[in-house]
Design an enzyme around this catalytic site. Structure first.
Site, PDB file in Angstrom:
ATOM      1  N   TRP A 274      -5.530 -13.563   8.831  1.00 45.28           N
ATOM      2  CA  TRP A 274      -4.806 -13.475   7.548  1.00 45.28           C
ATOM      3  C   TRP A 274      -3.537 -12.649   7.690  1.00 45.28           C
ATOM      4  O   TRP A 274      -2.520 -12.935   7.057  1.00 45.28           O
ATOM      5  CB  TRP A 274      -5.726 -12.856   6.495  1.00 45.28           C
ATOM      6  CG  TRP A 274      -5.067 -12.598   5.171  1.00 45.28           C
ATOM      7  CD1 TRP A 274      -4.915 -13.471   4.132  1.00 45.28           C
ATOM      8  CD2 TRP A 274      -4.469 -11.369   4.733  1.00 45.28           C
ATOM      9  NE1 TRP A 274      -4.262 -12.863   3.086  1.00 45.28           N
ATOM     10  CE2 TRP A 274      -3.978 -11.576   3.426  1.00 45.28           C
ATOM     11  CE3 TRP A 274      -4.296 -10.110   5.318  1.00 45.28           C
ATOM     12  CZ2 TRP A 274      -3.334 -10.583   2.702  1.00 45.28           C
ATOM     13  CZ3 TRP A 274      -3.660  -9.129   4.603  1.00 45.28           C
ATOM     14  CH2 TRP A 274      -3.183  -9.360   3.320  1.00 45.28           C
ATOM     15  N   HIS A 275      -3.578 -11.631   8.545  1.00 45.48           N
ATOM     16  CA  HIS A 275      -2.424 -10.747   8.685  1.00 45.48           C
ATOM     17  C   HIS A 275      -1.242 -11.417   9.368  1.00 45.48           C
ATOM     18  O   HIS A 275      -0.095 -11.021   9.124  1.00 45.48           O
ATOM     19  CB  HIS A 275      -2.817  -9.481   9.456  1.00 45.48           C
ATOM     20  CG  HIS A 275      -3.516  -8.464   8.612  1.00 45.48           C
ATOM     21  ND1 HIS A 275      -4.865  -8.497   8.369  1.00 45.48           N
ATOM     22  CD2 HIS A 275      -3.050  -7.387   7.944  1.00 45.48           C
ATOM     23  CE1 HIS A 275      -5.197  -7.484   7.599  1.00 45.48           C
ATOM     24  NE2 HIS A 275      -4.115  -6.786   7.316  1.00 45.48           N
ATOM     25  N   GLY A 276      -1.482 -12.383  10.220  1.00 43.80           N
ATOM     26  CA  GLY A 276      -0.342 -12.998  10.870  1.00 43.80           C
ATOM     27  C   GLY A 276      -0.726 -14.063  11.874  1.00 43.80           C
ATOM     28  O   GLY A 276      -1.857 -14.087  12.381  1.00 43.80           O
TER      29      GLY A 276
END
Length: 428
Positions: A274-276
């Site tokens: 989700w972060h990247g």
């Protein structure tokens, strides 16, 4: 795309109630459209690049559209908010919002849109629906400005001051020795905390000015003694989302310790993704999944020990110090430019190789100790906030309070006039 996707989700939520025969179809239609929008803008390049690498293809060659994609602001945050809303409506935890304008305020309120916190419909929608009936409250103004100023202090005085130093070290990780690697990782740990919690604090403050109570997203996470506690203090709204909409649906703790550990690792890997769109974030999420499962297994193995072994002050201090080192190692993967660079630096840090001592290192680590003391001070201020506010209002003279407020304002103006960096989480 935001208007189109959110309108479809709004429609699907309503249809789940009015046409319950096809509730699952509407639920999964809404979820798939919301996630497809996120995947296309955020992950399509990453996916195709890895397919190219594995199959030796050139899927991106000549594709002008994909090469010029711009990540929409706040897409990761509002996507998770939309998914949570659909699931909660399907489980009848909340009623679907009847007004599309109210729904759009719920999803896109500017205070928390770009970097959270991730708000739930059950808590947030009733506040929005009643906001026009609320009268002006001085308490909301005081509370709101307190959090806005707190966020500005964290961002301008601390995060932006640390940013150039962090960039300098992580631009030349191959040249760092072990101590410099640890110093760089510690600096980034505090830069990220000050930066991200600053935005969340300001979001809470802005929300309060409008009469909205947003969730607090951080509770001094670096005093955590283990990974489970850390995720109750760091990015709290994301960790709750991952637990409720990934970990529990997978099976949670219902299928035994081994399955529970697998589900935790899977859920935390989702958190990393989700972060990247990068393998560094995947590894970071997997790493925290392993830390949590390690703590679960350790808890089971030590449950029969006498409480004095696991409840004493010395044990707590040792656990906090040890886990802060483990957290710091994880941040290397979060910040490094690529996975090879991250592993190389972590190996140097763990092996403690290349120990070329320099007296200036003592100053560096005293600086890190000072940052940690500031973190402890924030914890103290948080747990004693009510009594401190009472003392401040009752015993500190008005002229002295005014002077302190003026000094804080002047210091903020001084730091704001210098070059500023965008919030780190804007990229997510």
């Amino acid at each position: 795309m935001f208007i189109v996707v959110s309108a479809i989700v709004y429609f699907c939520a309503l249809r789940m109630i009015f046409d319950s025969r096809y509730k699952k179809i509407y639920l999964w239609t809404g979820i798939l459209i919301a996630l497809s929008n996120l995947i296309f803008f955020k992950y399509i390049g990453f996916i195709l690049t890895n397919i190219n690498h594995i199959l030796h293809l050139n899927l991106l060659q000549g594709n002008i559209l994909l090469s010029h994609l711009i990540l929409p602001i706040g897409i990761s945050f509002y996507t998770f908010q939309l998914v949570a809303y659909l699931v909660d409506v399907s489980k009848k935890k909340i009623e679907p919002c009847r007004s599309i304008l109210t729904f759009w305020v719920f999803v896109s309120f500017f205070g928390h849109l770009i970097a959270g916190p991730i708000m739930r419909g059950k808590v947030y929608l009733p506040q929005i629906e009643k906001i026009e009936y609320k009268s002006f409250q001085i308490e909301n103004m005081k509370y709101g400005f307190y959090y806005i100023v707190l966020g500005l202090i964290k961002k301008t005085i601390f995060a932006d001051t640390l940013a150039p130093k962090v960039d300098f070290y992580f631009s030349q990780t191959a040249n760092l020795n072990s101590l410099e690697g640890w110093f760089a990782a510690y600096l980034f740990a505090f830069q990220l905390y000050f930066d991200f919690s600053a935005y969340s604090d300001m979001a809470v403050g802005i929300g309060r000015l409008f009469g909205l109570k947003l969730d607090v997203n951080f509770r001094t996470p670096y005093i955590s003694a283990n990974a489970t506690e850390f995720w109750k203090r760091w990015h709290i709204t994301l960790s709750k989302w991952i637990k409720d909409y990934v970990y529990i649906p997978l099976g949670g703790s219902r299928k035994g310790l081994f399955s529970q550990c697998l589900f935790i690792i899977a859920a935390m890997t989702v958190s990393g993704i989700w972060h990247g769109a990068s393998w560094t974030f995947v590894i970071w999420g997997l790493y925290h999944g392993l830390l949590i499962t390690g703590h679960k297994i350790y808890t089971v193995l030590t449950k029969n020990l006498h409480p004095s072994y696991t409840k004493g002050l010395f044990y707590k201090i040792f656990s906090v110090i040890l886990f802060f080192q483990l957290t710091t190692i994880g941040w290397v993967f979060f910040r490094a430019n690529n996975i090879n660079e991250a592993f190389a630096l972590v190996c140097k840090m763990i092996k403690l190789s290349h120990l070329d001592y320099n007296p200036v290192y003592l100053t560096y680590f005293l600086f890190i100790a000072l940052l940690y003391l500031l973190h402890l001070a924030e914890y103290f201020l948080t747990i004693h906030r009510k009594s401190l506010v009472f003392f401040w209002d009752k015993y500190v003279p008005e002229y002295l309070r005014a002077a302190i407020y003026t000094i804080i304002l002047l210091v903020l103006i001084l730091f704001i006039k210098t070059e500023q960096n965008t919030f780190i989480y804007f990229q997510f």
